[in-house]
Design a protein around this motif. Structure first.
Motif, PDB file in Angstrom:
ATOM      1  N   SER A 105     -25.576  36.407 115.851  1.00  0.00           N
ATOM      2  CA  SER A 105     -25.056  35.595 116.953  1.00  0.00           C
ATOM      3  C   SER A 105     -24.044  34.560 116.487  1.00  0.00           C
ATOM      4  O   SER A 105     -23.302  33.999 117.302  1.00  0.00           O
ATOM      5  N   ARG A 106     -23.991  34.333 115.171  1.00  0.00           N
ATOM      6  CA  ARG A 106     -23.055  33.347 114.615  1.00  0.00           C
ATOM      7  C   ARG A 106     -21.941  34.020 113.801  1.00  0.00           C
ATOM      8  O   ARG A 106     -21.271  33.396 113.007  1.00  0.00           O
ATOM      9  N   ILE A 107     -21.760  35.339 114.022  1.00  0.00           N
ATOM     10  CA  ILE A 107     -20.714  36.103 113.344  1.00  0.00           C
ATOM     11  C   ILE A 107     -19.691  36.570 114.374  1.00  0.00           C
ATOM     12  O   ILE A 107     -20.055  37.061 115.440  1.00  0.00           O
ATOM     13  N   LEU A 108     -18.403  36.437 114.053  1.00  0.00           N
ATOM     14  CA  LEU A 108     -17.317  36.922 114.899  1.00  0.00           C
ATOM     15  C   LEU A 108     -16.551  37.994 114.127  1.00  0.00           C
ATOM     16  O   LEU A 108     -16.088  37.756 113.011  1.00  0.00           O
ATOM     17  N   ALA A 109     -16.423  39.183 114.719  1.00  0.00           N
ATOM     18  CA  ALA A 109     -15.638  40.259 114.116  1.00  0.00           C
ATOM     19  C   ALA A 109     -14.219  40.205 114.671  1.00  0.00           C
ATOM     20  O   ALA A 109     -14.015  40.032 115.875  1.00  0.00           O
ATOM     21  N   ILE A 110     -13.237  40.374 113.787  1.00  0.00           N
ATOM     22  CA  ILE A 110     -11.833  40.287 114.164  1.00  0.00           C
ATOM     23  C   ILE A 110     -11.122  41.562 113.739  1.00  0.00           C
ATOM     24  O   ILE A 110     -11.253  41.994 112.590  1.00  0.00           O
TER      25      ILE A 110
ATOM     26  N   ASP B 146     -23.665  44.492 118.297  1.00  0.00           N
ATOM     27  CA  ASP B 146     -23.941  43.331 119.151  1.00  0.00           C
ATOM     28  C   ASP B 146     -23.410  42.042 118.516  1.00  0.00           C
ATOM     29  O   ASP B 146     -24.074  41.008 118.498  1.00  0.00           O
ATOM     30  N   ILE B 147     -22.178  42.136 117.992  1.00  0.00           N
ATOM     31  CA  ILE B 147     -21.488  41.003 117.392  1.00  0.00           C
ATOM     32  C   ILE B 147     -20.285  40.662 118.269  1.00  0.00           C
ATOM     33  O   ILE B 147     -19.568  41.559 118.719  1.00  0.00           O
ATOM     34  N   ASP B 148     -20.039  39.388 118.511  1.00  0.00           N
ATOM     35  CA  ASP B 148     -18.859  38.979 119.270  1.00  0.00           C
ATOM     36  C   ASP B 148     -17.600  39.417 118.531  1.00  0.00           C
ATOM     37  O   ASP B 148     -17.587  39.533 117.301  1.00  0.00           O
ATOM     38  N   SER B 149     -16.512  39.624 119.294  1.00  0.00           N
ATOM     39  CA  SER B 149     -15.294  40.142 118.671  1.00  0.00           C
ATOM     40  C   SER B 149     -14.047  39.469 119.220  1.00  0.00           C
ATOM     41  O   SER B 149     -14.005  39.020 120.371  1.00  0.00           O
ATOM     42  N   LEU B 150     -13.029  39.427 118.357  1.00  0.00           N
ATOM     43  CA  LEU B 150     -11.700  38.934 118.709  1.00  0.00           C
ATOM     44  C   LEU B 150     -10.724  40.072 118.464  1.00  0.00           C
ATOM     45  O   LEU B 150     -10.503  40.486 117.323  1.00  0.00           O
TER      46      LEU B 150
END
Length: 290
Positions: free
Chosen positions: A225-230, A245-249
């Motif tokens: 929940s504290r990892i952002l994939a770019i 289930d990782i947030d992404s940019l």
């Protein structure tokens, strides 16, 4: 609906670590992208960890050397996870046998150098197709040639029941202004012909497991929940993040610059149409990493 942002710093405080794609995000296959480098340096200065997660078939040490030649400074990242490292571990566990037929660029034989992380590795030998127990594909022999040139050899391989280990699931990359085919295009063709392709880079789980291990080795226990994939690939970077289930940019100015009408930022309507077409839902979108 993906939220369009103008700077990484708008959202970065929500995350303790970044999983960052390289090609199309941090460099263009020729040179570093200065704004992206600055953004990562600033993020690290605030205490964040940067894991470069790349579908390069090269070992980590090879990617480090390549980054130097592109002008990417080592103070813009903490560690690297490569598709090549993940695939090599599987290869030395014998996933495609001991006698393998290699498809790849000249000079990619380093992929077959022994590694010390697999207990009791099999003895890998490169052999002609007619003697092979499996296939290892690090890339096309000619990145500008249509993948269909491999059909005759792939037909023979499929009839022999050979599995294909794909060390780079990317379909295409842009080297400067030139678009090139990658190993993923060959693996896709082989699967379409009825062969079995095995993948170890994005969007598939093994490379994310490796990235988490590399992050943990930095001495930090960071939840997803504290990892952002770019990344700039909706079929690799964004699909992989969604699957984990990782947030992404999403970097719209990379592979999808034309479809999203990105100059400095994407056209909102074009972006929406593109993401709907690709059935992708990145958490955020930006034109270029900055």
């Amino acid at each position: 609906m993906s939220r369009i942002v103008t700077q990484l710093s708008e959202i970065s405080a929500q995350y303790d670590a970044l999983f960052v794609d390289l090609w199309g995000c941090v460099h263009n296959g020729v040179n570093a992208l200065p704004e992206a480098v600055s953004a990562l340096q600033n993020y690290r200065a605030q205490g964040g960890k940067v894991v470069l997660v790349t579908n390069s078939p090269r070992p980590r040490a090879g990617v480090e050397k390549q980054l130097i030649t592109f002008g990417v400074p080592d103070n813009s990242w903490d560690t690297i996870a490569t598709s090549g490292d993940s695939a090599r571990s599987a290869m030395y566990r014998g996933i495609v046998g001991e006698k393998v037929w290699h498809i790849g660029y000249p000079g990619e034989e380093k992929f077959f150098e022994p590694i010390g992380v697999v207990e009791d590795p099999v003895d890998i030998r490169m052999v002609p197709l007619e003697e092979a127990e499996g296939i290892v594909c690090t890339g096309p022999r000619d990145p500008l040639a249509d993948p269909s040139v491999m059909r005759p050899e792939f037909l023979m391989a499929k009839q022999s029941g050979l599995k294909l280990l794909c060390a780079n699931p990317d379909i295409v990359v842009d080297r400067g202004e030139q678009r090139e085919w990658c190993a993923g295009a060959l693996a896709q063709l082989y699967a379409e012909m009825g062969g079995e392709s095995l993948y170890f880079g994005k969007p598939h789980p093994p490379i994310y497991d490796l990235a988490r291990r590399r992050l943990s080795a930095l001495g930090t226990d960071i939840p997803d929940s504290r990892i952002l994939a770019i990344g700039d690939g909706v079929l690799t970077d964004i699909a992989g993040a969604m699957g984990e289930d990782i947030d992404s940019l999403f970097i719209s100015g990379g592979l999808a610059a034309a479809e999203t009408r990105t100059e400095t930022q994407p056209d909102p309507d074009a972006l929406t149409a593109y993401l709907q077409k690709e059935m992708s839902n990145p958490t955020y979108t930006i034109g270029y990493l900055r």
